[in-house]
Design a protein around this motif. Structure first.
Motif, short mmCIF file in Angstrom:
data_model
loop_
_atom_site.label_atom_id
_atom_site.label_comp_id
_atom_site.label_asym_id
_atom_site.label_seq_id
_atom_site.Cartn_x
_atom_site.Cartn_y
_atom_site.Cartn_z
N SER A 51 0.84 -1.17 0.11
CA SER A 51 -0.09 -0.10 -0.04
C SER A 51 0.69 1.14 -0.07
N THR A 52 0.53 2.25 -1.00
CA THR A 52 1.49 3.37 -0.95
C THR A 52 0.97 4.40 0.11
N ASP A 53 -0.25 4.48 0.70
CA ASP A 53 -0.51 5.01 1.79
C ASP A 53 -1.33 4.23 2.87
N LYS A 54 -0.34 3.89 3.73
CA LYS A 54 -0.73 2.95 4.70
C LYS A 54 -1.86 3.43 5.88
N SER A 55 -2.36 5.02 5.73
CA SER A 55 -3.03 5.34 6.62
C SER A 55 -4.68 5.53 5.95
N THR A 56 -4.58 5.11 4.85
CA THR A 56 -6.08 5.21 4.17
C THR A 56 -7.07 4.34 4.85
N ASP A 57 -8.26 4.77 5.02
CA ASP A 57 -9.40 4.39 5.56
C ASP A 57 -9.61 2.66 5.23
N ASP A 58 -9.52 2.56 3.89
CA ASP A 58 -9.55 1.27 3.40
C ASP A 58 -8.65 0.25 3.71
N VAL A 59 -7.37 0.70 3.72
CA VAL A 59 -6.32 -0.32 4.22
C VAL A 59 -6.55 -0.80 5.66
N LYS A 60 -6.78 0.24 6.59
CA LYS A 60 -6.94 0.34 7.93
C LYS A 60 -8.17 -0.69 8.24
N ALA A 61 -9.23 -0.51 7.35
CA ALA A 61 -10.35 -1.40 7.62
C ALA A 61 -10.23 -2.82 7.12
N SER A 62 -9.33 -3.04 6.00
CA SER A 62 -8.91 -4.44 5.66
C SER A 62 -8.14 -5.25 6.69
N VAL A 63 -7.06 -4.47 7.36
CA VAL A 63 -6.22 -4.87 8.36
C VAL A 63 -6.92 -5.28 9.47
N ARG A 64 -7.66 -4.33 9.89
CA ARG A 64 -8.67 -4.58 11.04
C ARG A 64 -9.49 -5.84 10.97
N LYS A 65 -10.08 -6.00 9.78
CA LYS A 65 -10.90 -7.12 9.59
C LYS A 65 -10.13 -8.49 9.75
N ILE A 66 -8.93 -8.40 8.95
CA ILE A 66 -8.12 -9.71 8.95
C ILE A 66 -7.59 -9.85 10.22
N ARG A 67 -7.43 -9.02 11.19
CA ARG A 67 -7.02 -9.06 12.70
C ARG A 67 -8.06 -9.75 13.46
N GLU A 68 -9.30 -9.13 13.36
CA GLU A 68 -10.32 -9.83 14.10
C GLU A 68 -10.89 -11.16 13.63
N ASP A 69 -10.70 -11.46 12.49
CA ASP A 69 -10.91 -12.94 11.99
C ASP A 69 -9.87 -13.72 12.63
N ARG A 70 -8.58 -13.29 12.48
CA ARG A 70 -7.55 -14.07 13.47
C ARG A 70 -7.76 -14.09 14.99
N VAL A 71 -8.01 -13.23 15.33
CA VAL A 71 -8.74 -13.54 16.77
C VAL A 71 -9.55 -14.50 16.96
N MET A 72 -10.77 -14.52 16.34
CA MET A 72 -11.95 -15.49 16.11
C MET A 72 -11.30 -16.93 16.01
N ARG A 73 -10.49 -17.16 15.04
CA ARG A 73 -9.95 -18.45 14.66
C ARG A 73 -9.08 -18.99 15.91
N LEU A 74 -8.26 -17.91 16.46
CA LEU A 74 -7.38 -18.52 17.52
C LEU A 74 -8.16 -19.16 18.66
N MET A 75 -9.41 -18.25 18.87
CA MET A 75 -10.48 -18.60 19.89
C MET A 75 -10.79 -20.10 19.60
N ALA A 76 -11.15 -20.35 18.17
CA ALA A 76 -11.76 -21.45 17.76
C ALA A 76 -10.73 -22.59 17.99
N VAL A 77 -9.35 -22.54 17.94
CA VAL A 77 -8.34 -23.18 17.98
C VAL A 77 -8.30 -23.75 19.45
N ALA A 78 -8.19 -22.49 20.32
CA ALA A 78 -8.31 -22.82 21.74
C ALA A 78 -9.28 -23.77 21.98
#
Length: 227
Positions: free
Chosen positions: A157-184
């Motif tokens: 990403s050329t501009d890491k502060s854009t709302d789209d990039v932030k939203a995508s990263v946040r969505k990936i991290r939320e999914d990761r937390v949910m999957r880690l909870m499922a693994v646990a």
């Protein structure tokens, strides 16, 4: 939605929600029984009754639950051949678990011959552990893919502060937390299942079972709690 009582009402209206609450009762009472068994046998007996009643109640709540795995395969088997293969194995194991759990419940409450309980418990636990292994593998593959996708987003990403990039990263991290909870939860439940399949001092110890049950229950609370 910010009101805690509203969230709790919605959570407890779900079958998975009430299951996690009663599962908490079941494994808290198991730990209480272990802790007070020597010094307070009367309290230990009451805790054991609470544990048994909670376990039987959960089995009643799970009536027809085996259809969930069947419907998952029917509606959304997976996006790639690998995930479809893993989904078939994981859901097949879970379907065996929930289906034979019905007979285990009926044998324990006296509707069927009590002698069937041990056999039904083994078959159910074997299917459960088989399914959990492939659910765990699938979640780890998805977590790995999410980490790679996040790195790619951040580095390209050329501009890491854009709302789209932030939203995508946040969505990936939320999914990761949910999957880690499922693994646990799945690892914890796998320990409980192994205690039925192949009894051993570690898995069958009251503390191991109690902590595993609470880890699974509370991971389920987190995943099912309304946002």
């Amino acid at each position: 939605m910010n009101d805690t009582v509203d969230k709790l009402v919605i959570f407890l209206a779900k079958r998975d929600g009430i299951d996690k609450l009663v599962k908490t009762f079941q494994y808290v009472s198991k730990l209480v029984h272990w802790h007070v068994e020597a010094a307070h046998p009367d309290a230990a007996h009451r805790a054991k009754q609470w544990e048994v009643a909670s376990g039987l109640s959960r089995k009643a709540f799970r009536s027809g639950r085996f259809l969930t795995g069947f419907n998952a395969l029917r509606r959304n088997p997976g996006s790639t051949p690998t995930f479809r293969f893993l989904a078939v194995l994981a859901n097949a194991g879970e379907m065996v678990y929930f289906f034979f759990d019905h007979f285990l419940w009926l044998s324990r409450i006296g509707v069927l011959d009590a002698k069937l309980a041990r056999r039904m418990s083994f078959i159910s636990a074997f299917g459960e552990s088989f399914g959990y292994i492939f659910f765990i593998i699938s979640d780890f593959i998805m977590i790995k893919g999410g980490v790679e996708q996040e790195r790619k987003l951040i580095t390209t990403s050329t501009d890491k502060s854009t709302d789209d990039v932030k939203a995508s990263v946040r969505k990936i991290r939320e999914d990761r937390v949910m999957r880690l909870m499922a693994v646990a939860a799945n690892v914890a439940d796998l320990i409980i299942a192994v205690a039925d399949i192949e009894p051993n001092p570690f898995c069958n110890h009251a503390v191991s079972l109690g902590i595993s049950g609470l880890v699974s229950a509370w991971a389920g609370w987190y995943r099912n709690w309304p946002s």
